[in-house]
Design a protein around this motif. Structure first.
Motif, mmCIF file in Angstrom:
data_model
loop_
_atom_site.group_PDB
_atom_site.id
_atom_site.type_symbol
_atom_site.label_atom_id
_atom_site.label_comp_id
_atom_site.label_asym_id
_atom_site.label_seq_id
_atom_site.Cartn_x
_atom_site.Cartn_y
_atom_site.Cartn_z
ATOM 1 N N LYS A 239 8.247 -20.873 26.822
ATOM 2 C CA LYS A 239 7.411 -20.226 25.813
ATOM 3 C C LYS A 239 6.347 -21.219 25.345
ATOM 4 N N PHE A 240 5.271 -20.664 24.776
ATOM 5 C CA PHE A 240 4.168 -21.503 24.302
ATOM 6 C C PHE A 240 3.817 -21.088 22.881
ATOM 7 N N VAL A 241 3.905 -22.036 21.949
ATOM 8 C CA VAL A 241 3.529 -21.786 20.553
ATOM 9 C C VAL A 241 2.207 -22.497 20.303
ATOM 10 N N PRO A 242 1.086 -21.770 20.194
ATOM 11 C CA PRO A 242 -0.222 -22.416 20.033
ATOM 12 C C PRO A 242 -0.343 -23.123 18.690
ATOM 13 N N ASP A 243 -1.031 -24.247 18.707
ATOM 14 C CA ASP A 243 -1.202 -25.060 17.504
ATOM 15 C C ASP A 243 -2.502 -24.701 16.779
ATOM 16 N N TYR A 244 -2.700 -23.387 16.584
ATOM 17 C CA TYR A 244 -3.913 -22.984 15.841
ATOM 18 C C TYR A 244 -3.608 -21.805 14.934
ATOM 19 N N SER A 245 -2.416 -21.832 14.321
ATOM 20 C CA SER A 245 -2.003 -20.734 13.438
ATOM 21 C C SER A 245 -2.841 -20.660 12.165
ATOM 22 N N ASP A 246 -3.562 -21.761 11.840
ATOM 23 C CA ASP A 246 -4.368 -21.742 10.621
ATOM 24 C C ASP A 246 -5.534 -20.766 10.704
ATOM 25 N N PHE A 247 -6.003 -20.485 11.918
ATOM 26 C CA PHE A 247 -7.176 -19.627 12.002
ATOM 27 C C PHE A 247 -6.994 -18.441 12.939
ATOM 28 N N ILE A 248 -5.758 -18.187 13.387
ATOM 29 C CA ILE A 248 -5.540 -17.029 14.243
ATOM 30 C C ILE A 248 -4.506 -16.116 13.611
ATOM 31 N N SER A 249 -4.648 -14.827 13.815
ATOM 32 C CA SER A 249 -3.757 -13.847 13.227
ATOM 33 C C SER A 249 -2.359 -13.960 13.794
ATOM 34 N N GLY A 250 -1.351 -13.637 12.945
ATOM 35 C CA GLY A 250 0.022 -13.627 13.412
ATOM 36 C C GLY A 250 0.273 -12.517 14.420
ATOM 37 N N ARG A 251 -0.499 -11.437 14.333
ATOM 38 C CA ARG A 251 -0.354 -10.327 15.264
ATOM 39 C C ARG A 251 -1.376 -10.496 16.388
ATOM 40 N N ARG A 266 -8.250 -12.207 15.525
ATOM 41 C CA ARG A 266 -7.610 -11.401 14.485
ATOM 42 C C ARG A 266 -7.452 -9.959 14.952
ATOM 43 N N ALA A 267 -6.269 -9.403 14.724
ATOM 44 C CA ALA A 267 -6.017 -8.011 15.094
ATOM 45 C C ALA A 267 -6.381 -7.113 13.920
ATOM 46 N N ILE A 268 -7.292 -6.181 14.137
ATOM 47 C CA ILE A 268 -7.719 -5.254 13.088
ATOM 48 C C ILE A 268 -7.508 -3.826 13.600
ATOM 49 N N PRO A 269 -6.425 -3.171 13.197
ATOM 50 C CA PRO A 269 -6.143 -1.817 13.688
ATOM 51 C C PRO A 269 -7.280 -0.835 13.455
ATOM 52 N N ILE A 443 -5.441 -5.530 6.027
ATOM 53 C CA ILE A 443 -6.358 -5.326 7.158
ATOM 54 C C ILE A 443 -5.637 -5.493 8.490
ATOM 55 N N GLU A 444 -4.771 -6.507 8.584
ATOM 56 C CA GLU A 444 -4.092 -6.801 9.849
ATOM 57 C C GLU A 444 -2.900 -5.892 10.115
ATOM 58 N N ASN A 445 -2.369 -5.251 9.065
ATOM 59 C CA ASN A 445 -1.157 -4.445 9.208
ATOM 60 C C ASN A 445 -1.381 -2.982 8.862
ATOM 61 N N TRP A 446 -2.651 -2.546 8.912
ATOM 62 C CA TRP A 446 -2.949 -1.166 8.521
ATOM 63 C C TRP A 446 -2.218 -0.147 9.381
ATOM 64 N N THR A 447 -1.649 0.841 8.710
ATOM 65 C CA THR A 447 -1.177 2.074 9.338
ATOM 66 C C THR A 447 -1.437 3.186 8.334
ATOM 67 N N LEU A 448 -1.422 4.406 8.793
ATOM 68 C CA LEU A 448 -1.596 5.536 7.878
ATOM 69 C C LEU A 448 -0.448 5.558 6.879
ATOM 70 N N GLY A 449 0.756 5.224 7.339
ATOM 71 C CA GLY A 449 1.903 5.162 6.439
ATOM 72 C C GLY A 449 1.727 4.122 5.357
ATOM 73 N N PHE A 450 1.113 2.978 5.696
ATOM 74 C CA PHE A 450 0.841 1.930 4.715
ATOM 75 C C PHE A 450 -0.127 2.449 3.656
ATOM 76 N N ASP A 451 -1.156 3.182 4.077
ATOM 77 C CA ASP A 451 -2.098 3.784 3.128
ATOM 78 C C ASP A 451 -1.381 4.732 2.172
ATOM 79 N N ILE A 452 -0.501 5.564 2.717
ATOM 80 C CA ILE A 452 0.228 6.536 1.886
ATOM 81 C C ILE A 452 1.106 5.803 0.870
ATOM 82 N N LYS A 453 1.754 4.732 1.314
ATOM 83 C CA LYS A 453 2.582 3.921 0.413
ATOM 84 C C LYS A 453 1.753 3.379 -0.741
ATOM 85 N N ILE A 454 0.561 2.852 -0.435
ATOM 86 C CA ILE A 454 -0.306 2.292 -1.477
ATOM 87 C C ILE A 454 -0.775 3.390 -2.439
ATOM 88 N N MET A 455 -1.055 4.588 -1.902
ATOM 89 C CA MET A 455 -1.457 5.711 -2.763
ATOM 90 C C MET A 455 -0.365 6.044 -3.772
#
Length: 469
Positions: A239-251, A266-269, A443-455
């Protein structure tokens, strides 16, 4: 070795899935035709239904395989597994109905198939969670461990070690770290630096490791190709764990450009066209409903404002929105107009507690967020969304983008009337850094369900704002 354990575990999984699937099919048949709870209607013979098991059970096992339900459970999430179980069963239900239609079998109960799908989702999920908890219990006790070695001492290595130490149920045992710059014998949270990276050629032939995890610092990536080749030659999983987690998205999201892997920082759904359409449709519908429902409140507010102070009914202010484009956000006016204020109060920008510029009606409107209701029209015009990061004034954006890392990422989606930061109490005079962290998570974890939860959270705890002055 762990490889043998995983193979045996997968075989047990397949057998248990087959048994549970068959039992849920029989339970659905009993519920439909024998329980008396619902009208059974016309029924084919029991033998006819049960013969279908010879097709259904293998087909469902194939679906589970296709939906990645036979991978390692060490660090996989329950939510993801549940979602995959639901998808597999949904495809199975639709597939059964399509096949029945194609063979012109109109008497085979569609209701029973639906019940089977529902029962199966619950039972398969329960079975897999039971296996998960059993495995985690035994791993905490020191059984079924996966022995790994880290190559390279870096920030990513320390983060990896921290997560392993915090989650003993994953069953990882870190034997040590190899590194050329850190002195042998150096300890980090109980993990010892064993020697130089070159020692890997001596360690690998012993075949006592289940995994090699490459955690090289950025400046040593020139050694990566040689290390990977050495690991693959020995056959050990790498496995490879990149050493740039400070500026790259977890997803992490990768693209295949004709064989060239491309990593998205960065992952933006909501960059997905379908997700954009769905969110915009929901925004239009909810904005129209919101305007209709809140119209009596807005009318009463308009009367209260006009009858207690001079000036316009609506206050508009330039904010920065999607793709850094400015727009005017609408609010009910909550302050006295400049002409009614003392000269020393006219040039103040930031609102403070007991601010003398705020009218008595305005204090109530700010506390209850009623002053924000005209933003339903911003949503309808497409300038805002119902849920998203709150927009800031242009002057503050210019300031924050220089002071706060990743601040401008929030402008890659439409700003919102409410947001994840707001329902977590980060409104008014609160930490802008914490707000940005919450905005980025949304922004990185958007889903319609997440929006409904926030509402829903907005309805129950997002309107009244103790920090609104």
């Amino acid at each position: 070795m762990i490889k043998d354990n995983q193979r045996i575990l997968n075989q047990i999984h397949v057998v248990l899935d087959a048994i549970v699937t068959a039992l849920m099919y029989i339970a659905a048949w009993w519920f439909k035709f024998q329980s008396g709870i619902i009208d059974s209607g016309y029924a084919l013979s029991r033998q006819y239904y049960f013969r279908a098991l010879y097709i259904i059970v293998p087909a469902y096992l194939i679906l589970y395989y296709q939906f990645d339900l036979y991978g390692s459970k060490r660090v996989s999430g329950r939510k993801r597994e549940l979602f995959n179980v639901i998808k597999a069963n949904a495809v199975g239900i639709v597939g059964c109905i399509v096949i029945l239609y194609m063979i012109n079998q109109s008497h085979f109960s569609r209701e029973m198939i639906f019940f089977f799908g529902m029962f199966n989702i619950v039972a398969i999920t329960a079975e897999r969670n039971a296996i998960r908890y059993c495995l985690r219990y035994f791993r905490k006790k020191g059984f079924n461990l996966k022995h790994i070695l880290l190559v390279g001492y870096s920030k990513s290595a320390e983060m990896y070690i921290n997560r392993i130490r915090m989650n003993p149920q994953w069953g990882y045992n870190i034997r040590g770290v190899l590194d050329n710059k850190v002195e042998a014998g150096t300890m980090y949270k109980g993990i010892k630096v064993l020697g130089k990276i070159e020692n890997l050629s001596v360690i690998l032939p012993e075949n006592k490791l289940d995994e090699i995890v490459i955690t090289l610092p950025l400046e040593e990536y020139g050694k990566l190709e040689k290390i990977v080749a050495l690991c693959e030659k020995s056959g050990v999983h790498t496995k490879f764990v990149p050493d740039y987690s400070d500026f790259i998205s977890g997803r992490l999201v990768t693209e295949d450009m004709q064989g060239l892997p491309v990593i998205n920082i960065r992952a933006i759904p909501l960059a997905n066209a379908f997700n954009k359409i769905v969110k915009r449709f929901v925004d239009i519908v909810t904005a129209i409903i919101g305007i209709i429902i809140s119209s009596p409140v807005m009318l009463a507010t308009a009367i209260a404002i006009k009858s207690t102070s001079k000036g316009p009914l609506i206050f508009k202010q330039e904010r920065v929105g999607l793709h850094n484009k400015p727009f005017y956000v609408y609010k009910f006016r909550t302050m006295y107009i400049k002409e009614e204020l003392d000269e020393e109060l006219q040039d103040i920008n930031w609102t403070t507690r007991d601010d003398p510029r705020v009218t008595k009606v305005g204090k109530f409107l700010r506390k209850t967020s009623i002053d924000e209701l005209p933003q339903f029209f911003n949503i309808l015009y497409g300038q805002m969304s119902l849920v998203g990061p709150r927009p800031e004034q242009t002057a503050f954006v210019e300031q924050y983008k220089e002071e706060i890392p990743r601040y401008m990422i929030k402008h890659q989606v439409r700003p919102g009337l409410t947001g994840w930061a707001q329902v977590n109490g980060l409104r008014g005079d609160t930490s802008i850094e914490e707000r940005i962290e919450h905005d980025l998570y949304y922004i990185e974890n958007w889903t319609l369900g997440f929006d409904i939860k926030i509402m829903f959270l907005t309805i129950f705890k997002g309107f009244v704002n103790k920090n609104a002055y």
